[in-house]
Design a protein around this motif. Sequence first.
Motif, PDB file in Angstrom:
ATOM      1  N   SER A 118       0.456  -0.857   0.439  1.00  0.00           N
ATOM      2  CA  SER A 118      -0.170   0.385   0.381  1.00  0.00           C
ATOM      3  C   SER A 118       1.107   1.052  -0.165  1.00  0.00           C
ATOM      4  CB  SER A 118      -1.134   0.148   1.194  1.00  0.00           C
ATOM      5  OG  SER A 118       0.107   0.287   2.328  1.00  0.00           O
ATOM      6  N   ALA A 119       0.469   2.345  -0.320  1.00  0.00           N
ATOM      7  CA  ALA A 119       1.157   3.528  -0.326  1.00  0.00           C
ATOM      8  C   ALA A 119       1.048   3.706   1.216  1.00  0.00           C
ATOM      9  CB  ALA A 119       0.056   4.904  -0.926  1.00  0.00           C
ATOM     10  N   ASP A 120       0.791   3.445   2.028  1.00  0.00           N
ATOM     11  CA  ASP A 120       1.831   3.635   3.459  1.00  0.00           C
ATOM     12  C   ASP A 120       2.668   3.311   3.952  1.00  0.00           C
ATOM     13  OD1 ASP A 120       2.093   4.642   6.099  1.00  0.00           O
ATOM     14  OD2 ASP A 120       0.211   2.861   7.361  1.00  0.00           O
ATOM     15  N   THR A 144      -3.551   0.771  -5.820  1.00  0.00           N
ATOM     16  CA  THR A 144      -4.207  -0.932  -6.046  1.00  0.00           C
ATOM     17  C   THR A 144      -4.542  -1.708  -4.591  1.00  0.00           C
ATOM     18  OG1 THR A 144      -3.859  -0.934  -8.493  1.00  0.00           O
ATOM     19  CG2 THR A 144      -3.995  -2.814  -7.778  1.00  0.00           C
ATOM     20  N   ALA A 145      -3.258  -1.400  -4.123  1.00  0.00           N
ATOM     21  CA  ALA A 145      -4.038  -2.076  -3.122  1.00  0.00           C
ATOM     22  C   ALA A 145      -4.440  -1.027  -2.147  1.00  0.00           C
ATOM     23  CB  ALA A 145      -1.790  -2.461  -2.205  1.00  0.00           C
ATOM     24  N   ASP A 146      -4.278  -0.225  -1.742  1.00  0.00           N
ATOM     25  CA  ASP A 146      -4.858   0.372  -1.103  1.00  0.00           C
ATOM     26  C   ASP A 146      -7.000   0.522  -2.035  1.00  0.00           C
ATOM     27  OD1 ASP A 146      -2.836   3.021   0.147  1.00  0.00           O
ATOM     28  OD2 ASP A 146      -2.168   1.983  -1.453  1.00  0.00           O
ATOM     29  N   ALA A 147      -7.109  -0.223  -3.098  1.00  0.00           N
ATOM     30  CA  ALA A 147      -8.071   0.638  -2.936  1.00  0.00           C
ATOM     31  C   ALA A 147      -8.840  -1.330  -2.452  1.00  0.00           C
ATOM     32  CB  ALA A 147      -8.483   0.412  -4.658  1.00  0.00           C
ATOM     33  N   VAL A 148      -8.118  -2.004  -2.721  1.00  0.00           N
ATOM     34  CA  VAL A 148      -8.513  -3.693  -2.335  1.00  0.00           C
ATOM     35  C   VAL A 148      -8.630  -3.722  -1.011  1.00  0.00           C
ATOM     36  CG1 VAL A 148      -7.429  -5.594  -2.542  1.00  0.00           C
ATOM     37  CG2 VAL A 148      -6.953  -4.917  -4.627  1.00  0.00           C
ATOM     38  N   ARG A 149      -7.283  -2.920   0.001  1.00  0.00           N
ATOM     39  CA  ARG A 149      -8.084  -2.724   1.605  1.00  0.00           C
ATOM     40  C   ARG A 149      -8.895  -2.099   1.227  1.00  0.00           C
ATOM     41  NH1 ARG A 149      -1.533  -3.039   1.520  1.00  0.00           N
ATOM     42  NH2 ARG A 149      -1.478  -5.959   0.605  1.00  0.00           N
ATOM     43  N   ALA A 150      -9.587  -1.042   0.617  1.00  0.00           N
ATOM     44  CA  ALA A 150     -10.049  -0.368   0.852  1.00  0.00           C
ATOM     45  C   ALA A 150      -9.906   0.404   2.468  1.00  0.00           C
ATOM     46  CB  ALA A 150     -11.806  -0.649   1.699  1.00  0.00           C
ATOM     47  N   VAL A 151      -8.469   1.047   1.871  1.00  0.00           N
ATOM     48  CA  VAL A 151      -8.071   2.313   2.861  1.00  0.00           C
ATOM     49  C   VAL A 151      -8.800   3.418   2.952  1.00  0.00           C
ATOM     50  CG1 VAL A 151      -5.798   3.277   3.171  1.00  0.00           C
ATOM     51  CG2 VAL A 151      -5.741   0.907   2.497  1.00  0.00           C
ATOM     52  N   GLU A 152      -8.959   4.162   4.297  1.00  0.00           N
ATOM     53  CA  GLU A 152      -9.212   5.618   3.620  1.00  0.00           C
ATOM     54  C   GLU A 152      -9.064   6.409   3.107  1.00  0.00           C
ATOM     55  OE1 GLU A 152     -11.772   8.066   5.493  1.00  0.00           O
ATOM     56  OE2 GLU A 152     -11.850   6.307   6.559  1.00  0.00           O
ATOM     57  N   ALA A 157      -4.681   9.749   0.878  1.00  0.00           N
ATOM     58  CA  ALA A 157      -4.080  11.005   0.217  1.00  0.00           C
ATOM     59  C   ALA A 157      -3.253  11.235   1.363  1.00  0.00           C
ATOM     60  CB  ALA A 157      -5.203  12.091   0.557  1.00  0.00           C
ATOM     61  N   GLY A 158      -2.791  11.893   2.491  1.00  0.00           N
ATOM     62  CA  GLY A 158      -1.872  11.854   3.402  1.00  0.00           C
ATOM     63  C   GLY A 158      -0.876  11.234   3.412  1.00  0.00           C
ATOM     64  N   ASP A 196      -9.159   9.767  -7.932  1.00  0.00           N
ATOM     65  CA  ASP A 196      -9.443  11.277  -6.939  1.00  0.00           C
ATOM     66  C   ASP A 196      -8.557  11.775  -6.476  1.00  0.00           C
ATOM     67  OD1 ASP A 196     -11.798  10.854  -9.291  1.00  0.00           O
ATOM     68  OD2 ASP A 196     -12.691  10.518  -7.752  1.00  0.00           O
ATOM     69  N   ALA A 197      -8.008  11.027  -5.908  1.00  0.00           N
ATOM     70  CA  ALA A 197      -7.639  11.534  -4.443  1.00  0.00           C
ATOM     71  C   ALA A 197      -6.331  11.976  -4.904  1.00  0.00           C
ATOM     72  CB  ALA A 197      -7.385  10.816  -3.557  1.00  0.00           C
ATOM     73  N   MET A 198      -5.875  11.321  -6.191  1.00  0.00           N
ATOM     74  CA  MET A 198      -4.095  10.950  -6.785  1.00  0.00           C
ATOM     75  C   MET A 198      -4.437  12.392  -7.485  1.00  0.00           C
ATOM     76  SD  MET A 198      -3.517   7.003  -7.033  1.00  0.00           S
ATOM     77  CE  MET A 198      -1.637   7.344  -8.206  1.00  0.00           C
ATOM     78  N   ASN A 199      -5.117  12.342  -8.158  1.00  0.00           N
ATOM     79  CA  ASN A 199      -5.686  13.698  -8.926  1.00  0.00           C
ATOM     80  C   ASN A 199      -5.741  14.787  -8.311  1.00  0.00           C
ATOM     81  OD1 ASN A 199      -5.311  12.307 -12.069  1.00  0.00           O
ATOM     82  ND2 ASN A 199      -7.732  12.137 -11.592  1.00  0.00           N
ATOM     83  N   GLN A 200      -6.435  14.864  -7.129  1.00  0.00           N
ATOM     84  CA  GLN A 200      -6.466  16.187  -6.647  1.00  0.00           C
ATOM     85  C   GLN A 200      -4.459  16.625  -5.377  1.00  0.00           C
ATOM     86  OE1 GLN A 200      -9.306  14.855  -3.661  1.00  0.00           O
ATOM     87  NE2 GLN A 200     -11.477  15.098  -5.247  1.00  0.00           N
ATOM     88  N   VAL A 201      -4.464  15.926  -4.917  1.00  0.00           N
ATOM     89  CA  VAL A 201      -2.959  15.389  -4.637  1.00  0.00           C
ATOM     90  C   VAL A 201      -1.915  16.267  -5.803  1.00  0.00           C
ATOM     91  CG1 VAL A 201      -0.807  14.341  -3.737  1.00  0.00           C
ATOM     92  CG2 VAL A 201      -3.004  13.786  -2.866  1.00  0.00           C
ATOM     93  N   GLY A 202      -1.964  15.501  -6.330  1.00  0.00           N
ATOM     94  CA  GLY A 202      -0.865  16.036  -7.708  1.00  0.00           C
ATOM     95  C   GLY A 202      -1.472  17.313  -8.457  1.00  0.00           C
ATOM     96  N   LEU A 203      -2.977  18.156  -8.384  1.00  0.00           N
ATOM     97  CA  LEU A 203      -3.150  19.241  -8.801  1.00  0.00           C
ATOM     98  C   LEU A 203      -1.924  20.181  -8.002  1.00  0.00           C
ATOM     99  CD1 LEU A 203      -4.701  20.858 -10.194  1.00  0.00           C
ATOM    100  CD2 LEU A 203      -7.078  21.116  -8.779  1.00  0.00           C
ATOM    101  N   ARG A 204      -2.898  19.834  -6.525  1.00  0.00           N
ATOM    102  CA  ARG A 204      -2.314  20.804  -5.450  1.00  0.00           C
ATOM    103  C   ARG A 204      -0.975  20.637  -4.804  1.00  0.00           C
ATOM    104  NH1 ARG A 204      -4.679  18.188  -1.533  1.00  0.00           N
ATOM    105  NH2 ARG A 204      -3.294  16.938  -0.349  1.00  0.00           N
ATOM    106  N   ARG A 205      -0.071  19.750  -5.455  1.00  0.00           N
ATOM    107  CA  ARG A 205       1.527  19.808  -5.048  1.00  0.00           C
ATOM    108  C   ARG A 205       1.774  19.890  -6.559  1.00  0.00           C
ATOM    109  NH1 ARG A 205       4.622  19.290  -1.006  1.00  0.00           N
ATOM    110  NH2 ARG A 205       2.682  18.628   1.324  1.00  0.00           N
ATOM    111  N   ASP A 206       1.193  20.630  -8.329  1.00  0.00           N
ATOM    112  CA  ASP A 206       1.693  20.417  -9.042  1.00  0.00           C
ATOM    113  C   ASP A 206       2.635  19.071  -9.468  1.00  0.00           C
ATOM    114  OD1 ASP A 206       2.143  21.249 -11.954  1.00  0.00           O
ATOM    115  OD2 ASP A 206       3.848  22.894 -10.991  1.00  0.00           O
TER     116      ASP A 206
END
Length: 270
Positions: A118-120, A144-152, A157-158, A196-206
């Motif tokens: 996972s990302a963590d 992918t792993a985060d979605a499978v595990r339904a990570v918050e 995003a954090g 969506d979370a990845m796109n939002q973080v990407g936008l915020r962080r350029d």
Amino acid sequence: MAKLGFWGIRGIAFAAALVAAPAAFGQSAGLSGGAGDMPEFCRVPRAVFVDESRLPLIAKKVQERKRLTIVALGSSSTQGIGASGPDAAWPARFEADLKRRLPDLRVDVHNRAKARESADQMLKRLRGDVLALRPDLVIWETGTADAVRAVEIDHFAGHLDDGIAQIAATGAETVMVTPQYARDTARLIAFQPYIDAMNQVGLRRDVLVFPRYEAMRFWTESGAMKFENVPRAEMTKVADALYDCLGRQIARIVVRAMDLPPGAFPAAAR
């Protein structure tokens, strides 16, 4: 969440790689990659690549030093599960295509993927496994792993935000790669909130986000690649084809994002 059985993280990563032998489809206006640039079955509509983020720091470095160190951080698909060997994983194919596009550039790509992470989990080994290599660019495949595990979602995003901040603090840049797509897994797992979370973080962080999910969905729905009823004897060959397409497309997007001035690399193949 529905019981996944075979469609656990290992199954998802493996199954998504097992597309049937790519079937060539006609050239169409609006498909990425010019003649000689991209195999026809690897092409994706330009409208899929809506992110116009740039990579100015590595663009400056490659012009000054004519070299680039890249680390691919990810899980099963970045590791190359289902492929014929390490040289067929998408980071290796990315390195080969980047060298083809910029032949005067010394490129070193290090694959630091671990299956089912996972990302963590990736974040916890970021400093020792990735930043210790002093990369100019980190390509971070996750979700992918985060979605499978339904990570918050907020936690996911954090983790992305923290990782990108650590990478930026070293003077390096990041490209994120969204989850895989396969029809069967898309019916079972809610990937879109993580995308969506990845796109939002990407936008915020350029930070540039490579839309792997959308690219793979196009390949599947257009018939360029077919997932269902893959003969076992074809599995490795078609996994190699998929990873080759991903590596080529990521290389193309990275070169575009460098936005190098004309003449910076006279032998460049765009």
